[in-house]
Scaffold this active site. Structure first.
Site, short mmCIF file in Angstrom:
data_model
loop_
_atom_site.label_atom_id
_atom_site.label_comp_id
_atom_site.label_asym_id
_atom_site.label_seq_id
_atom_site.Cartn_x
_atom_site.Cartn_y
_atom_site.Cartn_z
N GLY A 144 0.15 -3.72 -12.47
CA GLY A 144 0.54 -2.37 -12.80
C GLY A 144 0.29 -2.05 -14.26
O GLY A 144 0.90 -2.65 -15.15
N CYS B 10 0.83 -1.20 0.00
CA CYS B 10 0.00 0.00 0.00
C CYS B 10 0.87 1.25 0.00
O CYS B 10 1.71 1.44 0.89
CB CYS B 10 -0.92 0.02 1.21
SG CYS B 10 -2.01 1.47 1.23
N ARG C 154 -7.50 -0.91 -11.05
CA ARG C 154 -8.29 0.24 -11.50
C ARG C 154 -8.92 0.03 -12.87
O ARG C 154 -10.03 0.51 -13.14
CB ARG C 154 -7.41 1.49 -11.50
CG ARG C 154 -7.00 1.93 -10.10
CD ARG C 154 -5.95 3.03 -10.15
NE ARG C 154 -4.69 2.52 -10.67
CZ ARG C 154 -3.73 3.28 -11.19
NH1 ARG C 154 -3.90 4.59 -11.26
NH2 ARG C 154 -2.61 2.76 -11.62
#
Length: 354
Positions: A207, A107, A231
């Site tokens: 990523g 994180c 995302r």
């Protein structure tokens, strides 16, 4: 008892593994269900259970395990630095139907790493050694790790990868940036490839896996066993289905703007309730729309207008104008260059996601 040497089987034998990255304030039981409707990944991961000396099993996160109706395994993620408490929570979670325990070492939120947890622990390989050793002794099933390449550099990377081997970690999800790089730099896929060669367990590359085509390119470049997507799955929940199609040589599903409007409505129905004030409901939906809007129109007009909405009538009226005026128009597989999400809060971007 869970097997410690084999992962749950993938949806499509012979294809790369896929996983939805855990994202704090996003990947709850409701969002997991929405993703499953459009095509589940092979694995889900919970939001992190924050572990300290007075922590218990957070009820809203536990629902992602006890009410999981996706048909796919769910790993329970922990974040913390107290060895005894991490063991205590891991043992408590082992009594629930989890696929394994996942340790958050990635994180990048400053409010998290300043407490020496999440990505902050990458500064202290000795502490990581202690934590992994204690968890490996206590966890009879699968033990996995989600991490970044380092804190502000990669000086400790090889030592931490060797700890992954020493403690017989079953799966490593590796985001190819340091904590300090957040989401702003290029992803260092060469270092993910290095990790694939160095560790003994499967590696999920994480990523900027923004589409099925990007997933294929990342797999080819890194040699990873699969991809973890965060995302981009908020923007495009079809991405796991599309990735399986692309990797197997099938035509990739075309998503229309009308289908995206239906997705937004599904999010609205499961993610908000009438008991929450309208302003909060609008804010919550904007968090999703900040990602979705990156593929609606190339100039960002939808994003600009959506962000100015104050009421649900204004917000969903904007959705209707942009998504239903030409409903058969394709939704972009990749986000338009230059259009970026503006997170609602630090945690919505940080967690352990893509």
């Amino acid at each position: 008892m869970l097997s410690v040497d084999r992962l749950p089987p993938p949806l499509s034998q012979g294809l790369a593994l896929t996983a939805l990255a855990p994202m704090q304030d996003v990947t709850d039981i409701h969002f997991m269900g929405v993703i499953a409707h459009y095509g589940s990944p092979d694995y889900f991961f919970t939001e992190y259970f924050r572990v300290h000396n007075s922590s218990g099993l957070h009820k809203h996160i536990l629902r992602s395990i006890t009410e999981n109706a996706t048909g796919r395994p769910v790993f329970a993620q922990l974040i913390g630095e107290s060895v005894d408490d991490l063991v205590r929570i891991a043992v408590a979670l082992s009594h629930y139907p989890i696929a394994g325990i996942d340790l958050n070492l990635g994180c990048p939120a400053p409010r998290i790493y300043r407490k020496n947890v999440g990505g902050g622990l990458l500064r202290d390989p000795d502490m990581i050694d202690r934590i992994l050793g204690a968890l490996r002794d206590a966890v009879k099933g699968r033990l996995t790790v989600k991490m970044r390449l380092g804190f502000d550099n990669t000086a400790h990377l090889d030592r931490i990868l060797d700890l992954i081997n020493r403690h017989h970690i079953n799966l490593l999800s590796l985001h190819g940036r340091t904590v300090k790089e957040m989401y702003h730099s290029d992803v260092h896929y060469d270092l993910i490839a290095h990790a694939v060669q160095r560790v003994h367990c499967p590696v999920l590359a994480n990523g900027n896996v923004t589409s099925a085509i990007a997933a294929g390119a990342v797999l080819a470049q890194t040699g990873a066993a699969g991809v973890m997507i965060g995302r981009a799955a908020i923007r495009n929940p079809w991405i796991f289905q599309q990735t399986r199609q692309y990797l197997s040589g099938q035509p990739v599903t075309t998503v229309t703007l009308a289908a995206v409007r239906n997705y937004i409505e599904r999010l609205r129905q499961v993610a908000t309730t009438a008991a929450i004030p309208e302003r909060a409901r609008v804010s919550h939906m904007k968090m999703y729309l900040n990602y979705i809007g990156q593929s609606v129109d190339a100039v960002g007009a939808f994003l600009s207008e959506m962000r100015r909405a104050h009421t649900e009538t204004e917000l969903f009226g904007t959705c209707d104008r942009y998504l239903l005026s030409d409903p058969d128009q394709p939704f972009a597989l990749e986000p338009y260059p230059g259009l970026v999400a503006r997170p609602r809060a630090e945690t919505a971007h940080a967690a352990i996601a893509s």
